[in-house]
Each structure stands twice: as structure tokens, then as C-alpha cells.
Design a protein around this motif. Structure first.
Motif, PDB file in Angstrom:
ATOM      1  N   HIS A 163     127.085  43.588  74.075  1.00  0.00           N
ATOM      2  CA  HIS A 163     127.812  44.241  75.160  1.00  0.00           C
ATOM      3  C   HIS A 163     129.194  44.681  74.685  1.00  0.00           C
ATOM      4  O   HIS A 163     129.626  45.807  74.939  1.00  0.00           O
ATOM      5  CB  HIS A 163     127.927  43.288  76.340  1.00  0.00           C
ATOM      6  CG  HIS A 163     128.773  43.814  77.464  1.00  0.00           C
ATOM      7  ND1 HIS A 163     128.332  44.826  78.298  1.00  0.00           N
ATOM      8  CD2 HIS A 163     130.027  43.499  77.868  1.00  0.00           C
ATOM      9  CE1 HIS A 163     129.285  45.105  79.167  1.00  0.00           C
ATOM     10  NE2 HIS A 163     130.330  44.305  78.928  1.00  0.00           N
ATOM     11  N   GLU A 164     129.894  43.780  73.943  1.00  0.00           N
ATOM     12  CA  GLU A 164     131.226  44.118  73.436  1.00  0.00           C
ATOM     13  C   GLU A 164     131.176  45.317  72.506  1.00  0.00           C
ATOM     14  O   GLU A 164     132.104  46.123  72.450  1.00  0.00           O
ATOM     15  CB  GLU A 164     131.827  42.923  72.668  1.00  0.00           C
ATOM     16  CG  GLU A 164     132.304  41.799  73.575  1.00  0.00           C
ATOM     17  CD  GLU A 164     132.480  40.476  72.833  1.00  0.00           C
ATOM     18  OE1 GLU A 164     132.654  39.448  73.503  1.00  0.00           O
ATOM     19  OE2 GLU A 164     132.410  40.487  71.572  1.00  0.00           O
ATOM     20  N   LEU A 165     130.075  45.411  71.742  1.00  0.00           N
ATOM     21  CA  LEU A 165     129.933  46.539  70.810  1.00  0.00           C
ATOM     22  C   LEU A 165     129.376  47.776  71.488  1.00  0.00           C
ATOM     23  O   LEU A 165     129.235  48.833  70.868  1.00  0.00           O
ATOM     24  CB  LEU A 165     129.009  46.143  69.649  1.00  0.00           C
ATOM     25  CG  LEU A 165     129.544  45.043  68.709  1.00  0.00           C
ATOM     26  CD1 LEU A 165     128.414  44.491  67.846  1.00  0.00           C
ATOM     27  CD2 LEU A 165     130.670  45.580  67.845  1.00  0.00           C
ATOM     28  N   GLY A 166     129.000  47.619  72.764  1.00  0.00           N
ATOM     29  CA  GLY A 166     128.466  48.751  73.509  1.00  0.00           C
ATOM     30  C   GLY A 166     127.098  49.196  73.045  1.00  0.00           C
ATOM     31  O   GLY A 166     126.788  50.381  73.019  1.00  0.00           O
ATOM     32  N   LEU A 167     126.275  48.208  72.629  1.00  0.00           N
ATOM     33  CA  LEU A 167     124.953  48.569  72.111  1.00  0.00           C
ATOM     34  C   LEU A 167     123.901  48.526  73.203  1.00  0.00           C
ATOM     35  O   LEU A 167     123.978  47.726  74.137  1.00  0.00           O
ATOM     36  CB  LEU A 167     124.548  47.595  70.997  1.00  0.00           C
ATOM     37  CG  LEU A 167     125.476  47.521  69.789  1.00  0.00           C
ATOM     38  CD1 LEU A 167     124.946  46.504  68.794  1.00  0.00           C
ATOM     39  CD2 LEU A 167     125.603  48.891  69.136  1.00  0.00           C
ATOM     40  N   VAL A 168     122.912  49.387  73.036  1.00  0.00           N
ATOM     41  CA  VAL A 168     121.762  49.372  73.938  1.00  0.00           C
ATOM     42  C   VAL A 168     120.694  48.486  73.320  1.00  0.00           C
ATOM     43  O   VAL A 168     120.350  48.641  72.147  1.00  0.00           O
ATOM     44  CB  VAL A 168     121.200  50.799  74.126  1.00  0.00           C
ATOM     45  CG1 VAL A 168     119.921  50.754  74.975  1.00  0.00           C
ATOM     46  CG2 VAL A 168     122.248  51.691  74.773  1.00  0.00           C
ATOM     47  N   LEU A 169     120.198  47.509  74.075  1.00  0.00           N
ATOM     48  CA  LEU A 169     119.137  46.642  73.559  1.00  0.00           C
ATOM     49  C   LEU A 169     117.851  46.912  74.316  1.00  0.00           C
ATOM     50  O   LEU A 169     117.866  47.087  75.540  1.00  0.00           O
ATOM     51  CB  LEU A 169     119.509  45.169  73.731  1.00  0.00           C
ATOM     52  CG  LEU A 169     120.792  44.689  73.035  1.00  0.00           C
ATOM     53  CD1 LEU A 169     120.959  43.178  73.249  1.00  0.00           C
ATOM     54  CD2 LEU A 169     120.757  44.997  71.543  1.00  0.00           C
ATOM     55  N   SER A 170     116.747  46.936  73.591  1.00  0.00           N
ATOM     56  CA  SER A 170     115.468  47.079  74.285  1.00  0.00           C
ATOM     57  C   SER A 170     114.746  45.732  74.389  1.00  0.00           C
ATOM     58  O   SER A 170     113.793  45.580  75.116  1.00  0.00           O
ATOM     59  CB  SER A 170     114.578  48.093  73.561  1.00  0.00           C
ATOM     60  OG  SER A 170     114.466  47.741  72.197  1.00  0.00           O
ATOM     61  N   GLU A 171     115.246  44.755  73.599  1.00  0.00           N
ATOM     62  CA  GLU A 171     114.634  43.421  73.675  1.00  0.00           C
ATOM     63  C   GLU A 171     115.656  42.388  73.212  1.00  0.00           C
ATOM     64  O   GLU A 171     116.405  42.633  72.271  1.00  0.00           O
ATOM     65  CB  GLU A 171     113.388  43.368  72.782  1.00  0.00           C
ATOM     66  CG  GLU A 171     112.615  42.069  72.900  1.00  0.00           C
ATOM     67  CD  GLU A 171     111.380  42.032  71.989  1.00  0.00           C
ATOM     68  OE1 GLU A 171     110.877  43.121  71.633  1.00  0.00           O
ATOM     69  OE2 GLU A 171     110.955  40.922  71.633  1.00  0.00           O
ATOM     70  N   LEU A 172     115.680  41.254  73.895  1.00  0.00           N
ATOM     71  CA  LEU A 172     116.555  40.154  73.478  1.00  0.00           C
ATOM     72  C   LEU A 172     115.867  38.861  73.903  1.00  0.00           C
ATOM     73  O   LEU A 172     115.741  38.588  75.084  1.00  0.00           O
ATOM     74  CB  LEU A 172     117.922  40.268  74.170  1.00  0.00           C
ATOM     75  CG  LEU A 172     118.873  39.076  73.978  1.00  0.00           C
ATOM     76  CD1 LEU A 172     119.269  38.899  72.529  1.00  0.00           C
ATOM     77  CD2 LEU A 172     120.125  39.246  74.845  1.00  0.00           C
ATOM     78  N   ARG A 173     115.369  38.112  72.914  1.00  0.00           N
ATOM     79  CA  ARG A 173     114.661  36.869  73.303  1.00  0.00           C
ATOM     80  C   ARG A 173     114.744  35.847  72.171  1.00  0.00           C
ATOM     81  O   ARG A 173     114.903  36.201  70.994  1.00  0.00           O
ATOM     82  CB  ARG A 173     113.202  37.163  73.658  1.00  0.00           C
ATOM     83  CG  ARG A 173     112.385  37.702  72.489  1.00  0.00           C
ATOM     84  CD  ARG A 173     110.949  38.002  72.927  1.00  0.00           C
ATOM     85  NE  ARG A 173     110.198  38.643  71.853  1.00  0.00           N
ATOM     86  CZ  ARG A 173     109.371  37.990  71.034  1.00  0.00           C
ATOM     87  NH1 ARG A 173     109.188  36.700  71.173  1.00  0.00           N
ATOM     88  NH2 ARG A 173     108.723  38.642  70.082  1.00  0.00           N
ATOM     89  N   SER A 174     114.623  34.588  72.561  1.00  0.00           N
ATOM     90  CA  SER A 174     114.557  33.548  71.527  1.00  0.00           C
ATOM     91  C   SER A 174     113.109  33.426  71.096  1.00  0.00           C
ATOM     92  O   SER A 174     112.197  33.585  71.898  1.00  0.00           O
ATOM     93  CB  SER A 174     115.060  32.217  72.075  1.00  0.00           C
ATOM     94  OG  SER A 174     114.184  31.747  73.054  1.00  0.00           O
ATOM     95  N   VAL A 175     112.933  33.217  69.782  1.00  0.00           N
ATOM     96  CA  VAL A 175     111.557  33.142  69.290  1.00  0.00           C
ATOM     97  C   VAL A 175     111.227  31.718  68.840  1.00  0.00           C
ATOM     98  O   VAL A 175     112.010  31.059  68.184  1.00  0.00           O
ATOM     99  CB  VAL A 175     111.300  34.120  68.121  1.00  0.00           C
ATOM    100  CG1 VAL A 175     111.056  35.509  68.652  1.00  0.00           C
ATOM    101  CG2 VAL A 175     112.451  34.106  67.139  1.00  0.00           C
TER     102      VAL A 175
END
Lengths: 294, 247
Positions: free
Chosen positions: A260-272
Motif C-alpha cells: 500500500h505504501e508503495l502504491g502497488l496493485v496486488l492480485s493475490e496476497l496469502r500465506s502459504v
């Protein structure tokens, strides 16, 4: 309860166990993992007072092994299944152990039945297979009905039935509130039996985690079109795909905030979830002493 | 029962539950009877010429020279087999006090060899009675006393072997040292005494286990204490080493 405080053991110039501090609590099966030569057996030998620590202490219920009154009623241990006189029958071996602890012979028959060794009890121990020796050793560890059990590689040589039997046994002993401490090389077996894992590498503690956390790993998978800035600020990030990073040592919350601080768009964020074997390999990668040169 | 008593009961259970223990006993008995009978034959034919009286126990003393190695090996194995089979791990888990463990082993081996040695000496005496009967003077009390001294000698040799076995841990080294102490050391010292004309070495040789044991069995009680001193020293050294070293 087993308490290790700063346990250190040197043989000549070689440090086998290095400043190990641990507390093994009742009601838990603690698995003890580590490459060959990591110091697992040395730790167990120090707990039993077979090897004197160079420094530090190993206590069982707050006392040194040598100070325990009838020690097998407090802690039952199996360090070496083949450490039985080959000319002595399984029953006679257990009877000698029982006499030393003032345990009645009827208890010998109980543990023989419990371990499925009643039929083989008359035979000389030298004729036993490794699996039968393990069962005899486990019978010996259970003889004093101890609150603490410590087994070095107990599933070694057991057939699949035996492996399942010992898993159920250890789980039920822990459920009764006993302290169970086992070492093993079989990762998948540990994954199913232990609640907590202690990993040793070159004598040092390299991980002490609940199985849950270890399996969750601290790995996070991130996908998105522009992840380069994130990879640059997080040294633990690895590219696992053209638009995919795998990051160890951070939670999803932390990584979400960074993105968020870097202003990035994420399509997935999960712990594996990683398998225990993967976690183990990752943790011990730097401390394999006798590993093959890759 | 106290801790030492429990440890001793466990040690006895261990000894009696392996077949080799009984082979040692049977072997010692057979050796003794054979040697005693042969010796008695010799003595009888000698006496037939000389016409002097003899004690029936004398032929047994020849047998002792042989059976002491059997009982010594038995005592040694009570300790070295623990290390050879690694069962020392279990033994020390049961009895963590090294001092207590060695006291228990010493007591059990000593008592077992005293009983077996006494029986073997008695049967050896009985076997040589027919040949020596016409020359012998049979004072039952005196004969019993000498048999007890022989039993004590054999027990002390076995205890010495327990101590040496604890020090060395391996059978080959232990039996070599035991053999050297009992048979070679006195000869070596006497040889050295002649070469160097050092009279005191002859005196020293008299106090080594073999010669001291012979004089003990010949009726000089003080030499029993000398042999006992050797046994106590070996066991104490074993205790000290066992406490110092990792198992």
C-alpha cells in the motif's frame, strides 16, 4: 517436564551441543529434529546423565537425573533399541530393569502385552528384528509408568502397523498429561505425531515452534503486475513466477501495508502452507554437516 | 528395599538369565575335577614311594591355577559385556549412581563366585579323596576351612577382574591385564631383581596378586588382605574412572 538451561557439551574441541535452553512441557508431544550430528542424541544422553554436560544443566521435574529416586518411575527413555544383551530374553531384560526400580513383575507382563511382545518375550533379544527391539525398548520406557517419556528414533524399523501404533500411543500419553519427547528423521511422521518441534543444527537451537506455525511457515505469496519495488525493499523475497513473489519472515498484514505504501496493485496476497519437509530444509539449509555437496 | 539392594537384585537377575554364566560354572567344575583327580593320582604314586601323609586339598590347589582364569573371565564379562552390547546405557539409566552400580556388581559377582568356587573346590576335594584316602589325614573342619579360603581367593580374583573390566571396558585388554597381573608380573619382577640385583623387587613380587594368593591359600591370612587390597584398588579405580568418563 524437562528443563535444559544453557546445555553445552564438547568432545575434545568439537561442540556437539551449544548453549541449548529448552523447556518441554506436559501434555505435549515435542518432536526433536535435526541433521545427523546435530546433537540430538547427545542432548538426550545428557538428560539421562550418561554424558556429563560441559556446562549448563538438564533437569527432569527440577532435578538432575542422578538425583531421581527410582528414576524410571519419573522418566522412561529409549536411546538405543539394540542396547540389550543378545543372550538375554526380552522378559528377563525387563525383569532386571523392574527389579532395579522395585516394580512388580506383573507390570513387566503388562508392558509386554501393551507392546505386542508377549509371544516373543521368551526369545533371546539377539534374535529380534529391529522392529521387535524397538517394541522391547518402548516396553522398557513405559515400565515405570513415568510422567516423562523420551524416545530416540522410536519408529525406526517399525512396520506401518507399528508406526501407526506408536503414533496413537504417544498421542494418548500426551493427552494424559505426560511429557513426550521424540526424535525422528521421518518428517511426515513427525508432522502427524508432534505438537511442537524443536530443530537443532550443529548443536544450536535453530527453531522451536508449534507444528501449526511451522507448517504455516512464515511464507507469504504475492501476485501483481508491478512487484519489483516490493522485491527491492524485502530481501527475503524470491521470484516464484513472472508476477509472483514468495516472501519468508513476514506476515500478510506487513506485506499488505508495504504494498500500500508503495502504491502497488496486488492480485493475490496469502500465506502459504509449506510441508514440514520444506520448512525443515529451509531452516537447516545452513547447518547440514554431513550433507552431500550439491 | 534400599537402592543398593535393588541394584544388586537386578544384577543377579542379569547374571543368572544368560546361559554363559552357567557354562562358566560348569566349565570351572569340570576343569577342577579333572585337574584335581590327575594331581591326586600323581601325588598318590609319589606318596606310595615316600610314605608321607598329605592333605586332600593340596590337589585342588593345582586346579585353582586353572579355574581362576574361568572365574576371572566371568567377573570381567559382567562389566565388559555391558560396554560390548551397549546395555550399559540401560543399566546406568536404572542405577545412575556409578558407585552404587559397581558396589552391586562387585557384591553379586563376589558372592556368586564365592559360592561356586566353594562348591567347585569341595567337589574337587571329594574327587581326589579316593586316590589319597590311604595317605590322607581327614580333619573335616580343617578341610572346610581351606575350601572356604580357596572360595574367597577365587571371589577376590573375580572382583579384581570386575574392577579391571570397568577400567578398560574391553574384554581383550582386560583379560590381558588380568593375566599379566596374576602370572607375568611376579616373574617379571623377580627377573628384574636378579638383573639389577635389587633385592627389594623380590619382596615386591611377593605382594603381587598371584604369589599373595598362593600364600593366602597356604594359610597365611595376612596375604588375603594383600589380595583384597588389589581387588579394592581395582574396583575403586574403576569407580573413579566411571564417574569421570562419559558412558
Amino acid at each position: 517436564m524437562i528443563t535444559l538451561r544453557g546445555l553445552t557439551k564438547r568432545y575434545g574441541g568439537k561442540t556437539a551441543v551449544d548453549d541449548l535452553t529448552l523447556e518441554l512441557t506436559p501434555g505435549t508431544v515435542t518432536g526433536f529434529l535435526g541433521p545427523n550430528g546435530a546433537g540430538k542424541s547427545t542432548t538426550m544422553r545428557a538428560i539421562l546423565g550418561l554424558d556429563a554436560p560441559t556446562s549448563g544443566t538438564a533437569l527432569i521435574d527440577g532435578r538432575r537425573y542422578a538425583d531421581l529416586h527410582r528414576p524410571l518411575r519419573t522418566i522412561g527413555a529409549l536411546l538405543d533399541a539394540k542396547a540389550v544383551h543378545p543372550a538375554r530374553s526380552g522378559r528377563d531384560h525387563l525383569r532386571a530393569v523392574a527389579l532395579s526400580q522395585a516394580i512388580p513383575f506383573s507390570r513387566v507382563e503388562e508392558v509386554l502385552a501393551l507392546t505386542g511382545m508377549t509371544d516373543a518375550a521368551r526369545r533371546r533379544a539377539g534374535t529380534y528384528s529391529l522392529g521387535m527391539s524397538q517394541r522391547l525398548g518402548i516396553a522398557g520406557a513405559l515400565l515405570g509408568d513415568p510422567q516423562v517419556l523420551m524416545l530416540d528414533e522410536p519408529v525406526n524399523g517399525l512396520d506401518p502397523d507399528g508406526v501407526r501404533w506408536i503414533r496413537t500411543l504417544l498421542r494418548s500419553l500426551a493427552a494424559e498429561g505426560r511429557t513426550v519427547f521424540i526424535s525422528s528423521h521421518l518428517m511426515s511422521e513427525m508432522e502427524r505425531t508432534a505438537d511442537r518441534l524443536v530443530i537443532l543444527g550443529q548443536g544450536r537451537l535453530i527453531a522451536d515452534e508449534t507444528m501449526e506455525r511451522l507448517l504455516a511457515g512464515a511464507q507469504v505469496r504475492v501476485r501483481g503486475p508491478q512487484l519489483r519495488p516490493l522485491a527491492e525493499i524485502l530481501r527475503a523475497a524470491r521470484w516464484t513466477g513472472p508476477d509472483e513473489l514468495t516472501i519468508a519472515g513476514h506476515t500478510t498484514e506487513e506485506i499488505g501495508r508495504r504494498a500500500h505504501e508503495l502504491g502497488l496493485v496486488l492480485s493475490e496476497l496469502r500465506s502459504v502452507e509449506s510441508s514440514l519437509e520444506e520448512s525443515y530444509m529451509r531452516l537447516t539449509a545452513n547447518s547440514i554437516e554431513y550433507g552431500a555437496q550439491a | 528395599m534400599n537402592a543398593l539392594g535393588r541394584a544388586a537384585r537386578a544384577e543377579w537377575q542379569k547374571l543368572r538369565s544368560i546361559r554363559s554364566t552357567w557354562w562358566f560354572g560348569g566349565g570351572a567344575l569340570l576343569t577342577m575335577v579333572l585337574v584335581a583327580v590327575m594331581e591326586a593320582e600323581d601325588t598318590a604314586s609319589f606318596l606310595a614311594r615316600e610314605g608321607r601323609p598329605v592333605e586332600p586339598v593340596s590337589s585342588v590347589l593345582e586346579g585353582v591355577e586353572w579355574v581362576q582364569l574361568i572365574f576371572g573371565s566371568f567377573g570381567m564379562l559382567a562389566m565388559t559385556s555391558e560396554y560390548a552390547t551397549r546395555s550399559i546405557v540401560v543399566t546406568l539409566a536404572c542405577t545412575p549412581s556409578r558407585v552404587r552400580l559397581l558396589l552391586a556388581k562387585t557384591a553379586v559377582v563376589g558372592a556368586a563366585v564365592f559360592a561356586a568356587g566353594g562348591l567347585v573346590a569341595a567337589l574337587g576335594t571329594a574327587a581326589s579323596v579316593p586316590q589319597l584316602h590311604s595317605y590322607g589325614e581327614f580333619d573335616a573342619v580343617q578341610v572346610a576351612g581351606r575350601i572356604l579360603v580357596i572360595a574367597a581367593y577365587l571371589a577376590l580374583i573375580a572382583v579384581l577382574a570386575v574392577g579391571l573390566g570397568t577400567l578398560i571396558r574391553r574384554s581383550a585388554g582386560t583379560i590381558t591385564l588380568l593375566f599379566a597381573l596374576v602370572y607375568i608380573l611376579p616373574f617379571g619382577l623377580e627377573g628384574l631383581a636378579r638383573t639389577l640385583s635389587a633385592e627389594f623387587l623380590t619382596t615386591v613380587a611377593r605382594y603381587t596378586p598371584g604369589p599373595a594368593g598362593e600364600r593366602f591359600m597356604a594359610g597365611e591370612w595376612a596375604f588375603g588382605l594383600v589380595l583384597g587390597g588389589w581387588a579394592v584398588t581395582a574396583v575403586s579405580a574403576g569407580m573413579w574412572v566411571m564417574r569421570k568418563r562419559d558412558a
